[in-house]
Design a protein around this motif. Structure first.
Motif, short mmCIF file in Angstrom:
data_model
loop_
_atom_site.label_atom_id
_atom_site.label_comp_id
_atom_site.label_asym_id
_atom_site.label_seq_id
_atom_site.Cartn_x
_atom_site.Cartn_y
_atom_site.Cartn_z
N LYS A 60 38.62 18.18 -49.69
CA LYS A 60 38.99 16.94 -50.36
C LYS A 60 39.23 17.16 -51.85
CE LYS A 60 37.25 12.25 -51.24
NZ LYS A 60 36.11 11.31 -51.05
N MET A 61 38.42 18.04 -52.47
CA MET A 61 38.55 18.31 -53.90
C MET A 61 39.58 19.41 -54.19
SD MET A 61 36.31 16.13 -54.99
CE MET A 61 36.14 16.53 -56.72
N ASN A 62 40.18 19.94 -53.12
CA ASN A 62 41.20 20.99 -53.24
C ASN A 62 40.64 22.26 -53.88
OD1 ASN A 62 43.82 21.91 -52.71
ND2 ASN A 62 44.52 21.42 -54.79
N HIS A 63 39.41 22.60 -53.53
CA HIS A 63 38.78 23.83 -54.01
C HIS A 63 39.06 24.94 -52.99
CE1 HIS A 63 35.75 21.03 -56.26
NE2 HIS A 63 36.90 21.14 -56.90
N THR A 64 40.25 25.50 -53.08
CA THR A 64 40.74 26.38 -52.02
C THR A 64 39.92 27.66 -51.87
OG1 THR A 64 42.33 27.29 -53.61
CG2 THR A 64 43.10 25.52 -52.18
N VAL A 65 39.45 28.21 -52.98
CA VAL A 65 38.65 29.45 -52.90
C VAL A 65 37.36 29.19 -52.13
CG1 VAL A 65 37.39 31.18 -54.23
CG2 VAL A 65 39.64 30.40 -55.02
N ILE A 66 36.73 28.07 -52.43
CA ILE A 66 35.47 27.73 -51.74
C ILE A 66 35.73 27.43 -50.27
CG2 ILE A 66 33.66 25.96 -51.60
CD1 ILE A 66 33.52 25.99 -54.62
N VAL A 67 36.83 26.77 -49.98
CA VAL A 67 37.19 26.51 -48.57
C VAL A 67 37.26 27.84 -47.81
CG1 VAL A 67 39.03 25.73 -47.02
CG2 VAL A 67 38.38 24.34 -48.99
N ARG A 68 37.92 28.81 -48.41
CA ARG A 68 38.05 30.12 -47.75
C ARG A 68 36.68 30.78 -47.58
NH1 ARG A 68 41.50 32.00 -50.92
NH2 ARG A 68 40.25 33.40 -52.21
N MET A 69 35.83 30.69 -48.59
CA MET A 69 34.49 31.28 -48.50
C MET A 69 33.69 30.65 -47.36
SD MET A 69 33.67 31.35 -52.60
CE MET A 69 31.94 31.72 -52.43
N PRO A 74 30.02 20.30 -46.49
CA PRO A 74 30.50 21.11 -47.61
C PRO A 74 31.98 21.49 -47.47
CG PRO A 74 28.31 21.83 -46.99
CD PRO A 74 28.73 20.81 -45.97
N LEU A 75 32.39 21.83 -46.25
CA LEU A 75 33.79 22.20 -46.03
C LEU A 75 34.72 21.02 -46.29
CD1 LEU A 75 35.89 24.28 -45.13
CD2 LEU A 75 35.49 23.55 -42.76
N LEU A 76 34.35 19.86 -45.80
CA LEU A 76 35.20 18.69 -45.99
C LEU A 76 35.31 18.29 -47.46
CD1 LEU A 76 34.26 16.41 -42.94
CD2 LEU A 76 36.43 17.58 -43.35
N ILE A 77 34.19 18.36 -48.18
CA ILE A 77 34.25 17.98 -49.60
C ILE A 77 35.06 19.00 -50.39
CG2 ILE A 77 32.12 19.12 -50.41
CD1 ILE A 77 33.39 15.65 -51.47
N ALA A 78 34.96 20.28 -50.03
CA ALA A 78 35.74 21.30 -50.72
C ALA A 78 37.23 21.10 -50.47
CB ALA A 78 35.31 22.69 -50.26
N CYS A 138 29.69 23.11 -53.75
CA CYS A 138 31.07 23.05 -53.24
C CYS A 138 31.83 21.91 -53.90
CB CYS A 138 31.07 22.86 -51.73
SG CYS A 138 30.46 24.29 -50.80
N GLN A 139 31.17 20.79 -54.04
CA GLN A 139 31.80 19.61 -54.64
C GLN A 139 32.20 19.88 -56.09
OE1 GLN A 139 29.18 16.24 -55.31
NE2 GLN A 139 30.80 14.81 -54.73
N LYS A 140 31.33 20.60 -56.82
CA LYS A 140 31.57 20.85 -58.25
C LYS A 140 32.37 22.13 -58.51
CE LYS A 140 29.19 17.30 -59.79
NZ LYS A 140 29.80 16.23 -60.59
N ASN A 141 32.74 22.83 -57.44
CA ASN A 141 33.56 24.04 -57.56
C ASN A 141 32.85 25.18 -58.29
OD1 ASN A 141 35.95 25.41 -56.91
ND2 ASN A 141 36.90 24.94 -58.88
#
Length: 533
Positions: free
Chosen positions: A516-525, A510-514, A482-485
């Motif tokens: 924080k890194m603005n990985h929106t697709v992973i946040v949704r997953m 994992p949700l918070l780091i996603a 998640c951190q590395k997208n």
């Protein structure tokens, strides 16, 4: 020891011209917590680093030269103004994966440390290291970058003339028409000053050919002792200890010295004291001594020496060269983007070279084997695996169970940096524990998830890798993906029912780091799979 280092820097600084680049770097350090200085060899990055450090000391900072990123954490002091100085970060010639990993392990901690305005860090690295795609993972190094060869910071004609006047005095004007031939103009001025007997015009037209000519001349005129000690500097990877030529030494070092003597056409039993005397005659032209260790007067001279002896004594180098030398400076096939001082191993020595890697592996020098520059090339890995499979089964199993002498990594942990399922499968077939972690608690699955190697992640999961095995600080494979997208890996781990809340010990999930890194697709997953803050 630090005071001695700073005193040496002060002496060096007497030959420093304050350029616009130096002023810019100093201003950058004043205004930023982390500054990266980059340039090609000989362009003045180390001199600039030292100049800035001395200036910062004058305004009240404690200056701490370090080599290990863990020392940043060790010597951090919230109440003191401290400037940490690191030269040749992550490798002097090519990127050093071991050093890169060490930085990666403390990166988040360093980000916290430099929030304290009393703490500053300045690092220098060669441009080819900085440009390596693996270096991009160290985001903090990108926050403030001073490229000494960029349009705004490169040496002006006036600055070049000032440098030439400082080193060459009355001869300065003779060479100004050649000042744009090489980026390493400051280094050439210094080397020219150190070699008063040279023809100055020839030297500035092609400085490194002059050194090659001088080495050739040593051999042709039967100054084999001098020729031999230069070869020894190469064999010991630019770190030839004086005590090896005076005191009792172990059998392996003695063997290397004898083999090198023989390769240089002098008696294997040549007195080591004779070699020491020969070494001393080369001080200030090729060699310098610091704290009992002989090195070349500049890294670029060592580049030249390693290339020269790699071309002229390749068999001796393969058999006797330091493991890091073998790792960094020899390629089996020429590449378009390779450095001009890389040694190309002739085909007749390819099997010998691969056997040398096997020998190092058997001694537990795994980091040099699996971070070898050839290992980055898929075709080489295939050849190496084929060679490995020619060994008898018992030898293969013994190699598979060998762990690194320094960090206790397994072979599988080393292999997980490559997207090479055949290599991973070899490890699994030979009984390597797929859940054995490194000294930071990173499992093979964690490393492959971190590197974004989807096929390797799948293979490990198919072979009983623990999907939820966390590092010592509580990070899971899902967390780092998640951190590395790495979206594919996140999906794969979620499909395999990875625990969704495993995060860092400080409760970053994992949700918070996603987020924080603005990985929106992973946040949704993650949210679709039930994750919540």
């Amino acid at each position: 020891q630090i005071s001695q280092i700073l005193q040496t820097w002060k002496i060096n600084n007497s030959y420093f011209v304050e350029t616009r680049a130096a002023k810019h770097v100093l201003e950058s350090v004043m205004n930023n917590s982390f500054v990266t200085v980059t340039a090609s060899f000989g362009a003045g990055k180390t001199a600039t680093l030292q100049y800035v450090a001395l200036q910062m000391r004058d305004v009240g900072y404690d200056v701490l030269p370090i080599t290990n990123p863990n020392d940043l954490v060790k010597y951090y002091n919230t109440n003191k103004q401290t400037l940490f100085v690191i030269d040749d970060v992550c490798g002097t010639y090519s990127i050093n994966q071991f050093h890169l990993n060490n930085w990666g392990l403390v990166m988040e901690r360093i980000k916290v440390l430099i929030q304290n305005k009393h703490t500053k860090i300045i690092v220098a690295c060669r441009l080819q290291v900085y440009m390596d795609e693996k270096f991009q993972s160290l985001s903090i190094f990108k926050t403030c970058v001073c490229n000494l060869q960029g349009k705004q910071l490169c040496l002006s004609q006036t600055e070049k003339l000032s440098i030439a006047n400082l080193y060459l005095k009355t001869e300065a004007t003779e060479i100004m028409q050649y000042c744009d031939l090489y980026d390493c103009f400051p280094l050439i001025c210094k080397l020219s000053n150190d070699n008063p007997k040279r023809d100055i015009i020839d030297f500035f037209k092609n400085p490194f050919s002059i050194y090659e000519y001088e080495i050739d001349k040593l051999y042709k005129r039967r100054n084999n002792g001098k020729y031999c000690v230069l070869a020894l500097c190469v064999m010991f990877n630019n770190s030839l200890k004086e005590q090896w030529l005076t005191d009792e030494i172990d059998k392996q070092i003695r063997k290397i010295i004898k083999n090198t003597c023989e390769a240089c056409n002098i008696n294997r039993g040549t007195s080591r004291l004779f070699l020491l005397d020969e070494l001393k005659t080369l001080e200030h032209t090729f060699i310098k001594k610091k704290q009992g260790v002989y090195t070349t007067i500049h890294n670029k001279i060592f580049d030249l020496l390693s290339f020269y002896f790699g071309k002229n004594m390749i068999e001796c180098l393969i058999r006797n060269g330091d493991s890091e030398l073998i790792m960094q400076r020899c390629l089996l096939e020429r590449k378009d983007d390779m450095d001009s001082f890389i040694t190309i191993v002739p085909p007749k020595y390819h099997r010998m070279y691969m056997q040398r890697l096997i020998d190092d592996w058997s001694k537990g020098i795994l980091h040099c084997v699996f971070n070898n520059i050839n290992m980055k090339i898929p075709e080489f890995r295939q050849r190496f695996l084929r060679y490995l499979n020619t060994l008898d089964i018992s030898a293969q199993k013994q190699l598979a169970l060998t762990r690194d002498v320094n960090n206790k990594d397994t072979v599988l942990l080393q292999c997980c940096q490559y997207d090479d399922t055949l290599l991973i499968q070899w490890c699994i077939n030979h009984g390597i524990d797929v859940n054995q972690c490194n000294y930071k608690g990173m499992s093979p699955l964690y490393i492959s998830a971190q590197e974004g190697l989807t096929k390797v992640v799948m293979l490990l999961l198919d072979n009983t890798a623990d999907i939820n095995k966390c590092t010592d600080d509580g990070a899971s494979p899902l967390f780092v993906a998640c951190q590395k997208n790495h979206k594919e890996i996140v999906k794969l781990l979620l499909d395999k029912k990875a625990v969704i809340h495993n995060g860092m010990d400080d409760a970053i999930s994992p949700l918070l780091i996603a987020k924080k890194m603005n990985h929106t697709v992973i946040v949704r997953m993650l949210e679709e799979n039930g994750a919540s803050e």
